[in-house]
Write a protein that holds these residues in place. Structure first.
Motif, PDB file in Angstrom:
ATOM      1  N   ILE B  22      -1.461   2.788  -2.492  1.00  0.00           N
ATOM      2  CA  ILE B  22      -0.226   2.133  -2.656  1.00  0.00           C
ATOM      3  C   ILE B  22      -0.530   0.406  -2.948  1.00  0.00           C
ATOM      4  CG2 ILE B  22       1.774   1.790  -1.365  1.00  0.00           C
ATOM      5  CD1 ILE B  22       1.949   4.562  -1.390  1.00  0.00           C
ATOM      6  N   LYS B 105       8.259   4.608  -1.365  1.00  0.00           N
ATOM      7  CA  LYS B 105       7.094   4.091  -0.623  1.00  0.00           C
ATOM      8  C   LYS B 105       6.765   2.895  -0.661  1.00  0.00           C
ATOM      9  CE  LYS B 105       4.512   8.385   0.467  1.00  0.00           C
ATOM     10  NZ  LYS B 105       3.198   9.108   0.233  1.00  0.00           N
ATOM     11  N   ILE B 107       8.519   0.245  -2.077  1.00  0.00           N
ATOM     12  CA  ILE B 107       9.540  -0.564  -1.411  1.00  0.00           C
ATOM     13  C   ILE B 107       9.282  -0.709  -0.132  1.00  0.00           C
ATOM     14  CG2 ILE B 107      11.890  -1.207  -1.127  1.00  0.00           C
ATOM     15  CD1 ILE B 107      12.387   0.409  -3.675  1.00  0.00           C
ATOM     16  N   ASP B 108       9.245   0.158   0.614  1.00  0.00           N
ATOM     17  CA  ASP B 108       8.959   0.194   2.155  1.00  0.00           C
ATOM     18  C   ASP B 108       7.809  -0.445   2.458  1.00  0.00           C
ATOM     19  OD1 ASP B 108       9.843   3.220   4.286  1.00  0.00           O
ATOM     20  OD2 ASP B 108      10.804   1.300   3.844  1.00  0.00           O
ATOM     21  N   TYR B 109       6.666  -0.198   1.962  1.00  0.00           N
ATOM     22  CA  TYR B 109       5.406  -0.896   2.035  1.00  0.00           C
ATOM     23  C   TYR B 109       5.316  -2.330   1.683  1.00  0.00           C
ATOM     24  CZ  TYR B 109       0.326  -1.353   2.445  1.00  0.00           C
ATOM     25  OH  TYR B 109      -0.880  -1.794   2.602  1.00  0.00           O
ATOM     26  N   CYS B 110       6.069  -2.622   0.524  1.00  0.00           N
ATOM     27  CA  CYS B 110       6.338  -3.811   0.260  1.00  0.00           C
ATOM     28  C   CYS B 110       6.804  -4.860   1.319  1.00  0.00           C
ATOM     29  CB  CYS B 110       7.284  -3.882  -0.913  1.00  0.00           C
ATOM     30  SG  CYS B 110       6.684  -5.395  -1.980  1.00  0.00           S
ATOM     31  N   ARG B 111       7.937  -4.180   1.827  1.00  0.00           N
ATOM     32  CA  ARG B 111       8.865  -4.817   2.903  1.00  0.00           C
ATOM     33  C   ARG B 111       7.800  -4.975   4.310  1.00  0.00           C
ATOM     34  NH1 ARG B 111      13.588  -0.616   3.228  1.00  0.00           N
ATOM     35  NH2 ARG B 111      14.913  -2.219   3.691  1.00  0.00           N
ATOM     36  N   PHE B 112       6.937  -4.160   4.583  1.00  0.00           N
ATOM     37  CA  PHE B 112       6.297  -4.290   5.610  1.00  0.00           C
ATOM     38  C   PHE B 112       5.237  -5.470   5.610  1.00  0.00           C
ATOM     39  CE2 PHE B 112       8.411  -1.788   8.850  1.00  0.00           C
ATOM     40  CZ  PHE B 112       8.769  -0.480   8.076  1.00  0.00           C
TER      41      PHE B 112
END
Lengths: 189, 246
Positions: B22, B105, B107-112
């Motif tokens: 990712i 995934k 997008i989520d990972y990016c945010r975190f």
């Protein structure tokens, strides 16, 4: 508890108020961990009954006094409690006291796992790994050791995996009042 | 427009530098300065696979995961190639399709990742404040300098010992080993000398039966909370120690 002298009600009241102030200050001084309002109130009530609102007002008054008197520390509300902390301009001096002793800063990986837990708590390890795409047991252990996260329960599912959440120390470490103070997650690109 | 790996980005040259597929994908997307919701699937898939082929080596830990992500990308790409709908707008819609887990995934990972950066900054900012007793850093729970062994560590350890033992087998002995006897033996030993070195209980000279029975005895004692196996962090010596009942 002293009876308030009817002839000099104002003075008595002032004395009690001053006494309470000093007691609060003593409590904050003695404690290295943030003290909740409730905890402070418990102790102050052994002197004189006081409402949470009034107690808060007195604490604020002490805070104001420190500011006016240009004290080098202040009372802050962190981790759902009150704690004395040094003012930021003294950082370069205090820092000299312990060059090598400060706790290490978090690694990027640790910060990411911590972020995921902070925003998605309670969450299991497989769920965290689902987001990051890699194994995070090592990082998780580091966060557990540093007491920034803790097990908060178990998920009712096969294997009953542990659920993790952030601790009070987490709030302290980042100077937050509680998790709601975390900045909102958003997608800005 | 082939992605030039020998570009100015000299900091990332191997897959080993990435946290996982990712992260890698994210890097590619950022390099192209694309909005995550408008990734050119074709482009990214091509780059991903090219890059993967060039860098993949047997030592990469997460190789399977990287390849798995490549497969996901190819699947998505193939879906967009099917002549079901009209081009352009439909494809963009498909990219945001909930079925395309990988986008979510990402997008989520990016945010975190973003938030993690913010947290680190905050940590930095908070570093200028000191509270009472700050001079002593938080006690890292290191315990007595020992770490508990996991079950797999234990299994490996025993496997190793067992393999060594079988080769020293000579005469077939007539003795019968009982787990309960060994448990009692170990209990008494622990009472006298609170910790026993692993090699003492599992000497290379024992026969298989003795080793197995001893191991079962130790496991049973562990299960009952009477003993535990730890490893001294500094020396690596493995010990069986008395444990307190929880």
């Amino acid at each position: 508890m002293k009876e308030i002298n009817l002839l000099e009600p104002q003075k008595e009241k002032q004395d009690v108020r001053l006494h309470i102030k000093r007691v609060i200050e003593a409590l904050l001084f003695a404690s290295s961990d943030p003290l909740s309002l409730e905890k402070i109130r418990e102790v102050v009530e052994t002197i004189h009954p006081i409402t949470p609102r009034d107690l808060k007002a007195i604490i604020q008054a002490i805070q104001d006094e420190y500011y006016v008197q240009k004290r080098s520390f202040k009372i802050e509300e962190i981790a759902q409690g009150f704690v004395l902390r040094s003012c930021e301009e003294f950082h370069p001096y205090i820092e000299q006291l312990f060059r090598n002793k400060r706790a290490e800063k978090l690694s990027h990986a640790a910060a990411e796992v911590l972020a995921i837990i902070a925003y998605r708590q309670p969450i299991t390890r497989p769920q965290i790994e689902g987001i990051r795409g890699v194994d995070c047991s090592g990082v998780l252990q580091v966060l557990l050791d540093r007491q920034l996260v803790e097990q908060v329960g178990k998920l009712e599912a096969p294997g009953r995996p542990s659920l993790y959440g952030t601790t009070k120390d987490f709030l302290r470490h980042f100077g937050l009042r509680d998790v709601r103070e975390l900045p909102p997650l958003n997608l800005e690109k | 427009m082939l992605y030039n790996m020998k570009s100015t980005e000299d900091n990332i040259l191997t897959l080993g530098n990435f946290e996982g597929p990712i992260d890698f994908l994210l890097h590619l997307i950022q390099k192209n300065e694309l909005d995550i919701t408008e990734i050119s699937l074709r482009e990214i898939t091509a780059q991903y696979i090219n890059r993967l082929q060039e860098m993949l080596s047997p030592e990469i830990d997460n190789a399977a995961e990287f390849v798995g992500t490549a497969a996901s990308l190819l699947l998505m790409k193939s879906k967009t190639l099917l002549p079901k709908h009209e081009q352009t707008s439909e494809i963009e819609e498909e990219l945001l399709d909930p079925q395309f887990e990988i986008i979510h995934k990402l997008i989520d990972y990016c945010r975190f990742k973003e938030v993690a950066k913010a947290l680190k900054e905050r940590e930095e900012q908070q570093g200028v404040f000191y509270s009472r007793g700050a001079a002593e850093p938080p006690e890292q729970k290191k315990g007595l300098g020992v770490e508990h062994l996991s079950l797999s560590d234990l299994a490996n350890l025993f496997q190793h010992v067992l393999s060594k033992a079988s080769s020293s087998q000579g005469v077939i002995k007539e003795e019968i080993w009982k787990v309960s006897d060994q448990m009692q033996l170990i209990r008494c030993m622990l009472l006298e000398i609170s910790q026993i070195r692993f090699e003492v209980l599992f000497p290379m000279t024992s026969c298989r039966e003795e080793l197995i029975v001893n191991f079962l005895a130790v496991l049973e004692l562990m299960k009952q909370g009477e003993a535990s196996i730890v490893k001294e962090i500094e020396t690596g010596i493995i010990l069986i120690i008395q444990a307190n009942r929880p």
